[in-house]
Scaffold this motif. Structure first.
Motif, short mmCIF file in Angstrom:
data_model
loop_
_atom_site.label_atom_id
_atom_site.label_comp_id
_atom_site.label_asym_id
_atom_site.label_seq_id
_atom_site.Cartn_x
_atom_site.Cartn_y
_atom_site.Cartn_z
N GLY A 66 -10.61 4.98 4.29
CA GLY A 66 -9.58 3.95 4.38
C GLY A 66 -8.88 3.96 5.72
N PRO A 67 -7.79 3.17 5.85
CA PRO A 67 -7.04 3.13 7.09
C PRO A 67 -6.41 4.49 7.42
N ILE A 68 -6.27 4.77 8.71
CA ILE A 68 -5.61 5.98 9.20
C ILE A 68 -4.48 5.56 10.13
N VAL A 69 -3.33 6.19 9.96
CA VAL A 69 -2.20 6.02 10.87
C VAL A 69 -1.78 7.40 11.37
N ILE A 70 -1.70 7.56 12.68
CA ILE A 70 -1.09 8.76 13.23
C ILE A 70 0.42 8.56 13.08
N THR A 71 0.99 9.18 12.06
CA THR A 71 2.37 8.90 11.67
C THR A 71 3.40 9.64 12.52
N GLU A 72 2.98 10.65 13.24
CA GLU A 72 3.78 11.26 14.31
C GLU A 72 2.82 11.58 15.44
N ILE A 118 -1.35 11.05 9.42
CA ILE A 118 -1.55 12.36 10.03
C ILE A 118 -0.51 12.55 11.12
N ASN A 119 0.25 13.64 11.03
CA ASN A 119 1.15 14.03 12.12
C ASN A 119 0.36 14.93 13.07
N SER A 120 0.19 14.50 14.31
CA SER A 120 -0.68 15.23 15.23
C SER A 120 -0.08 15.20 16.63
N TYR A 121 -0.30 16.28 17.38
CA TYR A 121 0.33 16.44 18.69
C TYR A 121 -0.68 17.00 19.69
N PRO A 174 -8.75 11.45 14.15
CA PRO A 174 -9.42 10.47 13.28
C PRO A 174 -10.81 10.91 12.86
N SER A 175 -11.59 11.46 13.77
CA SER A 175 -12.96 11.86 13.40
C SER A 175 -12.94 13.03 12.44
N ARG A 176 -11.97 13.93 12.57
CA ARG A 176 -11.88 15.04 11.63
C ARG A 176 -11.53 14.54 10.22
N PRO A 224 0.82 -1.22 0.00
CA PRO A 224 0.00 0.00 0.00
C PRO A 224 0.85 1.27 0.00
N THR A 225 0.19 2.36 -0.34
CA THR A 225 0.81 3.68 -0.32
C THR A 225 0.17 4.52 0.78
N LEU A 226 0.98 5.34 1.42
CA LEU A 226 0.54 6.21 2.50
C LEU A 226 1.08 7.61 2.23
N ALA A 227 0.27 8.63 2.46
CA ALA A 227 0.73 10.01 2.39
C ALA A 227 0.56 10.65 3.76
N VAL A 228 1.51 11.52 4.13
CA VAL A 228 1.54 12.09 5.48
C VAL A 228 1.25 13.58 5.43
N LEU A 229 0.22 13.99 6.17
CA LEU A 229 -0.15 15.40 6.27
C LEU A 229 0.19 15.93 7.65
N ALA A 230 0.47 17.22 7.71
CA ALA A 230 0.62 17.90 8.99
C ALA A 230 -0.77 18.29 9.47
N GLU A 231 -1.36 17.44 10.29
CA GLU A 231 -2.74 17.62 10.74
C GLU A 231 -3.72 17.55 9.55
N THR A 232 -5.00 17.68 9.85
CA THR A 232 -6.02 17.50 8.81
C THR A 232 -6.38 18.82 8.13
N GLY A 233 -6.12 19.95 8.80
CA GLY A 233 -6.60 21.21 8.27
C GLY A 233 -8.12 21.18 8.11
N THR A 234 -8.65 22.17 7.45
CA THR A 234 -10.09 22.19 7.21
C THR A 234 -10.48 21.39 5.98
N ASP A 235 -9.52 21.19 5.07
CA ASP A 235 -9.85 20.48 3.83
C ASP A 235 -8.69 19.67 3.26
N LYS A 236 -7.58 19.55 3.99
CA LYS A 236 -6.42 18.84 3.46
C LYS A 236 -6.74 17.41 3.06
#
Length: 432
Positions: free
Chosen positions: A227-233, A206-209, A217-219, A178-190
Motif C-alpha cells: 500500500g501507500p508509504i509516507v515517511i512520517t518523520e 515510517i519515521n526515518s532519519y 521504502p524498499s525495505r 484511511p488509517t495510517l500507523a507509524v513505526l520507528a523505522e522498519t526493523g527487520t520484521d516490524k
C-alpha cells in the motif's frame, strides 16, 4: 519522535476524563457541520492515495508552525500527534492543507498497561470521541494511529493488536478516511508484523532519519507492504546516528549541512513516489534547541524551507534565501571536531558565513551546558542552562570563550537576516 511535552506517561491524555474531552470537542461541532459538504472523497488505490479521484502527493511537515507559510513552500499536508486536532484542522482548512490527524496510542514504555482492561477501554473511548467529533472536517486526510508505540520494547508483540483495535474502531466510525500507523523505522520484521496483525491499517508511516531514508521504502516493500508509504518523520540526521565527542556529545550538522541532506533525501523519496513529512515544523529542545527544529524559537525559518520549496515547486517568504554557514571551527586548529581548553586559558572559534541575497546579518552567540538528558524517541527535555558572560567579542567572524568552570558545553551561533530567515551551527567543547 513527537512534539515536546506530548510524551507524558501514558500519552497526552493521561488523567483526562472522557467528559472533559467531549466538552472541548463540542466547541467545534457547529463549525464542522457547516463544512461537511466540502469533504473530498479520499480512497486508496494500490500504492496511491486519491483525493477526488486524483493522486494526492503527501508532502509537508509535522508540528505547529505557520501553516500558510508551509503551504507556500508547496506542502499539501500537516501531521499532528495526539493533541486536540480542532485548531489545527481549522487552520489547515484556511491554508488549503490536509491533516494527518494523530490519535495517540499509549506507549508501554511510558506506562500504558495493555493488560488493564480499564485503561484499554478508556483509551478507545477517548479516541472514538475524537474521531466522531472531527470525521466530517474537510481538512482530514487520514487518521494517524499511534507513533512509535513499539519503541524500546524487548517484545513489541502486545502492541500490534492494540493498533488493530484502534484501526478497526476508526473504520467503523469513519469509513471515509484511511488509517495510517507509524513505526520507528522498519526493523527487520516490524512492517511484516504490522501487516499481519493490523489489517485495518491502510497506509504505512515510517519515521526515518539520515541515510536510512534512501532505503526505507524498499525495505518496507521487501517486508510485503504493497500500500501507500509516507515517511512520517524525515530528518537530516538523528542524534543516535551522529559521531560524538569523547564525552558523548553528538555532533550536530549546521542548518546549511542539513539543507543539503534534505535536498538529497527529498529528491530520492520523490523518485520512489512516497509521501514525505519533515520533522519538525516548529522548535523544540532535543539534545539541542536546534537539532530537529526547522524554525527558531523566534519564528525565523532555516534553509530547510528552501529545500522543501525547491523539491515541491513552492517559494519561501518573499523569495528570500536563508544565510549559509561554511564553517564554525576552533581558531588555530580548523580540523578539530571539538574544542578543549584549560580552565584559565581563553578559547576562540572562527565563523565563515554569507547571505545569498547580500543581506546584512546579525550574529547571536550563546554558550549552553551540554544536555544530560537521556531521552528516547523525542521525550520532552529541559533546556540546559546558559552562561551569558561566557561569550566575548562575538561577531560575524569569530567569538571568544571564557569565565567557565570545568565541564562540558556547547557554543551556538544563530545568524539572522532582516527578512525572517536564519542559519544555525554549534560546537561542543570542554573546559578542563
Amino acid at each position: 519522535m513527537t512534539l515536546a511535552g506530548e510524551r507524558a506517561a501514558g500519552g497526552p491524555r493521561r488523567g483526562r476524563t472522557l467528559l472533559a474531552l467531549l466538552t472541548v470537542l463540542t466547541l467545534h461541532l457547529t463549525t464542522l457541520t457547516l463544512h461537511a459538504d466540502d469533504m473530498a472523497e479520499i480512497r486508496i488505490d494500490g500504492a496511491r492515495i486519491l483525493v477526488d479521484g486524483r493522486p494526492f502527493a503527501v508532502r509537508g511537515a509535522a508540528g505547529n508552525g505557520p501553516l500558510a507559510e508551509l503551504k507556500a513552500l508547496g506542502a499539501t499536508t500537516i501531521r499532528t500527534y495526539g493533541e486536540d486536532p480542532g485548531p489545527t484542522l481549522d487552520a489547515a482548512a484556511r491554508a488549503g492543507l490536509k491533516v494527518i490527524v494523530g490519535l495517540w496510542v499509549g506507549q508501554p514504555r511510558q506506562g500504558a498497561d495493555y493488560t488493564d482492561p480499564g485503561f484499554v477501554a478508556r483509551q478507545l473511548d477517548d479516541l472514538q470521541a475524537i474521531v466522531d467529533a472531527y470525521k466530517n472536517h474537510p481538512a482530514v486526510l487520514m487518521w494517524g494511529i499511534g507513533n512509535e508505540v513499539e519503541v524500546d520494547l524487548a517484545d513489541p508483540a502486545p502492541v500490534w493488536p492494540e493498533i488493530e483495535k484502534v484501526a478497526a474502531m476508526v473504520k467503523r466510525r469513519d469509513p471515509a478516511h484511511p488509517t495510517l500507523a507509524v513505526l520507528a523505522e522498519t526493523g527487520t520484521d516490524k512492517v511484516a508484523l504490522l501487516r499481519a496483525h493490523a489489517p485495518h491499517i491502510d497506509v504505512l508511516g515510517i519515521n526515518s532519519y539520515g541515510d536510512a531514508l534512501y532505503t526505507a521504502p524498499s525495505r518496507a516493500r521487501g517486508q510485503g507492504w504493497t500500500g501507500p508509504i509516507v515517511i512520517t518523520e524525515l530528518g537530516a540526521l538523528g542524534q543516535w546516528q551522529a559521531a560524538a565527542t569523547p564525552w558523548g556529545a553528538p555532533f550536530e550538522p549546521s542548518s546549511t549541512q542539513k539543507a543539503i541532506q534534505f535536498r538529497r533525501y527529498l529528491k530520492a523519496l520523490g523518485d520512489e513516489d512516497v509521501g514525505t513529512i519533515l520533522f519538525l515544523w516548529g522548535q523544540k529542545q532535543e539534545v539541542t534547541p536546534s537539532w530537529h527544529s526547522l524554525r527558531l524559537a523566534n519564528g525565523a525559518w532555516l534553509e530547510a524551507s528552501e529545500a522543501m520549496a525547491d523539491a515541491w515547486g513552492g517559494h519561501t517568504p518573499g523569495g528570500n534565501h536563508a544565510p549559509r554557514i561554511a564553517w564554525l571551527r576552533v581558531a588555530g586548529d580548523p580540523s578539530a571536531p571539538f574544542a578543549s581548553w584549560p580552565a584559565k586559558a581563553p578559547g576562540r572559534v572562527e565563523l565563515e558565513a554569507s547571505d545569498p541575497d547580500g543581506d546584512p546579518l546579525t550574529a547571536t552567540w550563546t554558550v549552553m551546558a551540554e544536555s544530560r538528558a537521556a531521552g528516547i524517541g523525542g521525550d520532552a527535555e529541559r533546556v540546559p542552562p546558559t552562561f551569558p558572560g561566557a561569550v566575548r567579542d562575538g561577531n560575524l567572524n569569530s567569538a571568544g570563550i571564557g569565565s567557565l568552570s570545568p565541564g562540558h558545553y556547547r557554543l551556538f551561533v544563530e545568524l539572522t537576516d532582516p527578512h525572517g530567515a536564519a542559519a544555525t551551527a554549534n560546537l561542543p567543547f570542554e573546559i578542563r
